[in-house]
Design a protein around this motif. Structure first.
Motif, PDB file in Angstrom:
ATOM      1  N   VAL B  33       0.992  -1.170  -0.126  1.00 29.20           N
ATOM      2  CA  VAL B  33       0.012   0.026   0.098  1.00 29.20           C
ATOM      3  C   VAL B  33       0.830   1.237  -0.092  1.00 29.20           C
ATOM      4  O   VAL B  33       1.620   1.338   0.794  1.00 29.20           O
ATOM      5  CB  VAL B  33      -0.918  -0.079   1.296  1.00 29.20           C
ATOM      6  N   ASN B  37      -0.241   7.571  -2.736  1.00 21.94           N
ATOM      7  CA  ASN B  37      -0.931   7.577  -3.779  1.00 21.94           C
ATOM      8  C   ASN B  37      -2.385   7.300  -3.094  1.00 21.94           C
ATOM      9  O   ASN B  37      -3.164   7.524  -3.817  1.00 21.94           O
ATOM     10  CB  ASN B  37      -0.629   6.350  -4.662  1.00 21.94           C
ATOM     11  N   ASP B  38      -2.616   6.584  -2.123  1.00 21.28           N
ATOM     12  CA  ASP B  38      -3.899   5.973  -1.561  1.00 21.28           C
ATOM     13  C   ASP B  38      -4.054   6.591  -0.185  1.00 21.28           C
ATOM     14  O   ASP B  38      -3.693   5.782   0.737  1.00 21.28           O
ATOM     15  CB  ASP B  38      -3.984   4.461  -1.677  1.00 21.28           C
ATOM     16  N   ARG B  39      -4.325   7.880  -0.217  1.00 21.56           N
ATOM     17  CA  ARG B  39      -4.498   8.639   1.093  1.00 21.56           C
ATOM     18  C   ARG B  39      -5.476   8.043   1.989  1.00 21.56           C
ATOM     19  O   ARG B  39      -5.447   8.380   3.096  1.00 21.56           O
ATOM     20  CB  ARG B  39      -4.453   9.981   0.717  1.00 21.56           C
ATOM     21  N   SER B  40      -6.498   7.491   1.223  1.00 26.51           N
ATOM     22  CA  SER B  40      -7.405   6.858   2.287  1.00 26.51           C
ATOM     23  C   SER B  40      -7.191   5.837   3.368  1.00 26.51           C
ATOM     24  O   SER B  40      -8.030   5.387   4.113  1.00 26.51           O
ATOM     25  CB  SER B  40      -8.641   6.441   1.249  1.00 26.51           C
ATOM     26  N   GLN B  41      -6.058   5.229   3.042  1.00 22.41           N
ATOM     27  CA  GLN B  41      -5.541   4.362   3.606  1.00 22.41           C
ATOM     28  C   GLN B  41      -4.621   4.786   4.955  1.00 22.41           C
ATOM     29  O   GLN B  41      -4.375   3.762   5.493  1.00 22.41           O
ATOM     30  CB  GLN B  41      -4.624   3.216   3.014  1.00 22.41           C
TER      31      GLN B  41
END
Lengths: 77, 77
Positions: B33, B37-41
């Motif tokens: 992860v 790039n995947d700030r919701s994580q």
């Protein structure tokens, strides 16, 4: 292939990380060195770049310091 | 079995550790992860106990902080 070497010194952080690494990689795929019991390995670990334990030295020579149990200075005491 | 999750944020320490972890565990055995790039994580990682990246969260919920790339505060910036 050369195995990764997991260096530890028996501290609780080390033992917990050792279990995790064995679960992830498999006990047969990693060499475990207890620096408290095998003090002749301390210099070898330092030469490999180990600054604290627990640490995993990969076959290509990278050092992964995992969490923080004790510094090498503490291990030498 | 649940896979371990490797959290990183694209820093050089993270990328180096990612390569090492993939070499050790196998790319098919770990979920990667990228928090940049995947700030919701980010919140999910923090809830799992991740304090800095790179970090590997094991299937049993332990967090292995590997070396030090960036704090979660830096990742949020």
């Amino acid at each position: 292939m050369k195995k990764p070497v997991f260096y530890h010194a028996g501290c609780s952080v080390c033992v917990s990380a050792e279990h995790d690494i064995i679960n992830l990689i498999g006990a047969e795929n990693v060499e475990i060195v207890h620096l408290g019991n095998d003090r002749s390995q301390i210099a070898i670990a330092e030469n490999a770049g180990v600054k604290s334990v627990p640490a995993l030295v990969t076959p290509n020579g990278n050092v992964l310091h995992i969490n923080f149990g004790a510094s090498m200075e503490d291990v030498k005491k």
